[in-house]
Design a protein around this motif. Structure first.
Motif, PDB file in Angstrom:
ATOM      1  N   LEU A   1       2.588 -12.304   3.761  1.00 15.67           N
ATOM      2  CA  LEU A   1       1.476 -11.819   2.943  1.00 15.67           C
ATOM      3  C   LEU A   1       0.356 -12.847   2.849  1.00 15.67           C
ATOM      4  CD1 LEU A   1       3.391 -10.030   0.045  1.00 15.67           C
ATOM      5  CD2 LEU A   1       2.477  -9.060   2.166  1.00 15.67           C
ATOM      6  N   ARG A   2       0.711 -14.120   2.900  1.00 10.23           N
ATOM      7  CA  ARG A   2      -0.323 -15.167   2.911  1.00 10.23           C
ATOM      8  C   ARG A   2      -1.022 -15.231   4.267  1.00 10.23           C
ATOM      9  NH1 ARG A   2       3.802 -18.182   0.441  1.00 10.23           N
ATOM     10  NH2 ARG A   2       3.979 -19.444   2.312  1.00 10.23           N
ATOM     11  N   ARG A   3      -0.271 -14.960   5.304  1.00  8.67           N
ATOM     12  CA  ARG A   3      -0.806 -15.052   6.669  1.00  8.67           C
ATOM     13  C   ARG A   3      -1.690 -13.863   7.031  1.00  8.67           C
ATOM     14  NH1 ARG A   3       3.158 -16.458  11.390  1.00  8.67           N
ATOM     15  NH2 ARG A   3       2.407 -18.557  10.981  1.00  8.67           N
ATOM     16  N   TYR A   4      -1.368 -12.693   6.506  1.00  8.22           N
ATOM     17  CA  TYR A   4      -2.084 -11.469   6.880  1.00  8.22           C
ATOM     18  C   TYR A   4      -2.665 -10.781   5.635  1.00  8.22           C
ATOM     19  CZ  TYR A   4       0.421 -12.230  11.222  1.00  8.22           C
ATOM     20  OH  TYR A   4       0.922 -12.787  12.379  1.00  8.22           O
ATOM     21  N   PRO A   5      -3.888 -11.112   5.270  1.00 10.09           N
ATOM     22  CA  PRO A   5      -4.498 -10.521   4.079  1.00 10.09           C
ATOM     23  C   PRO A   5      -4.564  -8.992   4.105  1.00 10.09           C
ATOM     24  CG  PRO A   5      -5.767 -12.409   4.808  1.00 10.09           C
ATOM     25  CD  PRO A   5      -4.736 -12.138   5.878  1.00 10.09           C
ATOM     26  N   VAL A   6      -4.687  -8.404   5.283  1.00 10.73           N
ATOM     27  CA  VAL A   6      -4.707  -6.942   5.362  1.00 10.73           C
ATOM     28  C   VAL A   6      -3.374  -6.374   4.877  1.00 10.73           C
ATOM     29  CG1 VAL A   6      -4.823  -4.985   6.962  1.00 10.73           C
ATOM     30  CG2 VAL A   6      -6.438  -6.875   7.189  1.00 10.73           C
ATOM     31  N   LEU A   7      -2.288  -7.040   5.215  1.00  7.91           N
ATOM     32  CA  LEU A   7      -0.974  -6.602   4.751  1.00  7.91           C
ATOM     33  C   LEU A   7      -0.841  -6.808   3.243  1.00  7.91           C
ATOM     34  CD1 LEU A   7       1.795  -5.475   5.489  1.00  7.91           C
ATOM     35  CD2 LEU A   7       2.518  -7.824   5.994  1.00  7.91           C
ATOM     36  N   LEU A   8      -1.363  -7.914   2.738  1.00  8.97           N
ATOM     37  CA  LEU A   8      -1.363  -8.158   1.301  1.00  8.97           C
ATOM     38  C   LEU A   8      -2.117  -7.048   0.579  1.00  8.97           C
ATOM     39  CD1 LEU A   8      -0.908  -9.814  -1.276  1.00  8.97           C
ATOM     40  CD2 LEU A   8      -2.898 -11.202  -0.611  1.00  8.97           C
ATOM     41  N   ALA A   9      -3.240  -6.615   1.135  1.00  9.05           N
ATOM     42  CA  ALA A   9      -3.998  -5.523   0.521  1.00  9.05           C
ATOM     43  C   ALA A   9      -3.161  -4.251   0.479  1.00  9.05           C
ATOM     44  CB  ALA A   9      -5.304  -5.289   1.279  1.00  9.05           C
ATOM     45  N   ARG A  10      -2.393  -4.004   1.523  1.00 14.53           N
ATOM     46  CA  ARG A  10      -1.515  -2.826   1.543  1.00 14.53           C
ATOM     47  C   ARG A  10      -0.471  -2.919   0.435  1.00 14.53           C
ATOM     48  NH1 ARG A  10       0.879   1.161   5.017  1.00 14.53           N
ATOM     49  NH2 ARG A  10       2.490   2.043   3.708  1.00 14.53           N
ATOM     50  N   PHE A  11       0.185  -4.093   0.312  1.00 18.51           N
ATOM     51  CA  PHE A  11       1.193  -4.291  -0.729  1.00 18.51           C
ATOM     52  C   PHE A  11       0.559  -4.134  -2.118  1.00 18.51           C
ATOM     53  CE2 PHE A  11       4.037  -5.411   2.477  1.00 18.51           C
ATOM     54  CZ  PHE A  11       5.255  -5.855   1.993  1.00 18.51           C
ATOM     55  N   ALA A  12      -0.627  -4.720  -2.294  1.00 17.31           N
ATOM     56  CA  ALA A  12      -1.306  -4.630  -3.588  1.00 17.31           C
ATOM     57  C   ALA A  12      -1.663  -3.177  -3.903  1.00 17.31           C
ATOM     58  CB  ALA A  12      -2.558  -5.504  -3.588  1.00 17.31           C
ATOM     59  N   GLY A  13      -2.124  -2.450  -2.911  1.00 18.05           N
ATOM     60  CA  GLY A  13      -2.447  -1.045  -3.121  1.00 18.05           C
ATOM     61  C   GLY A  13      -1.241  -0.240  -3.545  1.00 18.05           C
ATOM     62  N   ASP A  14      -0.108  -0.468  -2.898  1.00 16.57           N
ATOM     63  CA  ASP A  14       1.121   0.234  -3.261  1.00 16.57           C
ATOM     64  C   ASP A  14       1.550  -0.121  -4.687  1.00 16.57           C
ATOM     65  OD1 ASP A  14       1.198   1.394  -0.748  1.00 16.57           O
ATOM     66  OD2 ASP A  14       2.727   0.022   0.034  1.00 16.57           O
ATOM     67  N   HIS A  15       1.463  -1.413  -5.017  1.00 21.26           N
ATOM     68  CA  HIS A  15       1.889  -1.866  -6.344  1.00 21.26           C
ATOM     69  C   HIS A  15       0.987  -1.288  -7.438  1.00 21.26           C
ATOM     70  CE1 HIS A  15       3.826  -4.434  -9.252  1.00 21.26           C
ATOM     71  NE2 HIS A  15       2.615  -4.773  -9.693  1.00 21.26           N
ATOM     72  N   VAL A  16      -0.312  -1.325  -7.227  1.00 21.94           N
ATOM     73  CA  VAL A  16      -1.247  -0.797  -8.217  1.00 21.94           C
ATOM     74  C   VAL A  16      -1.068   0.710  -8.370  1.00 21.94           C
ATOM     75  CG1 VAL A  16      -3.704  -0.401  -8.676  1.00 21.94           C
ATOM     76  CG2 VAL A  16      -2.912  -2.665  -7.987  1.00 21.94           C
ATOM     77  N   ALA A  17      -0.867   1.416  -7.269  1.00 17.64           N
ATOM     78  CA  ALA A  17      -0.655   2.868  -7.332  1.00 17.64           C
ATOM     79  C   ALA A  17       0.596   3.211  -8.140  1.00 17.64           C
ATOM     80  CB  ALA A  17      -0.558   3.448  -5.919  1.00 17.64           C
ATOM     81  N   ALA A  18       1.651   2.428  -7.956  1.00 19.41           N
ATOM     82  CA  ALA A  18       2.882   2.667  -8.717  1.00 19.41           C
ATOM     83  C   ALA A  18       2.646   2.412 -10.205  1.00 19.41           C
ATOM     84  CB  ALA A  18       4.002   1.779  -8.190  1.00 19.41           C
TER      85      ALA A  18
END
Length: 122
Positions: A43-60
């Motif tokens: 997640l630190r290496r790939y900010p686009v992936l971090l954005a995906r994880f954050a989007g999923d977490h916020v949606a939940a």
């Protein structure tokens, strides 16, 4: 530097093209997720992936706030005074608004991290 940002752009994140804008985006995204997410190198290496994880977490979280708002009155009416129920509903509303804004922020920041550029319409 492109100082034009789309509606919903978080004020904590510098505009795309500004010095260190991606660093501010990553910091803001990490602030949206559980602290343990910082331990994941991917997640630190790939900010686009971090954005995906954050989007999923916020949606939940947003769905949980909506569900709580819908059910708190019925499920806890026998156990809490009316003013506590009303305060809980107000808290769910505030949290829902905060999370909806965060979801929009994640959407536009994630797009910018993927190279999308926003062009204002006249």
């Amino acid at each position: 530097m492109d100082a034009t940002v789309p509606p919903g752009w978080p004020e904590e994140v510098r505009p795309p093209g500004a010095p260190d804008w991606e660093r501010t985006a990553v910091g803001w995204l990490f602030d949206l997720v559980p602290p343990d997410y910082r331990a994941h190198e991917v997640l630190r290496r790939y900010p686009v992936l971090l954005a995906r994880f954050a989007g999923d977490h916020v949606a939940a979280g947003l769905e949980a706030a909506r569900a709580g708002w819908r059910t708190v009155r019925v499920e806890l009416a026998d156990q809490l005074p009316a003013e506590a129920i009303e305060a809980a509903i107000a808290a769910y509303e505030r949290e829902g608004a905060r999370l909806a804004a965060a979801a929009r922020g994640v959407e536009v920041v994630g797009g910018a991290l993927r190279g999308e550029r926003w062009v204002p319409r006249l």
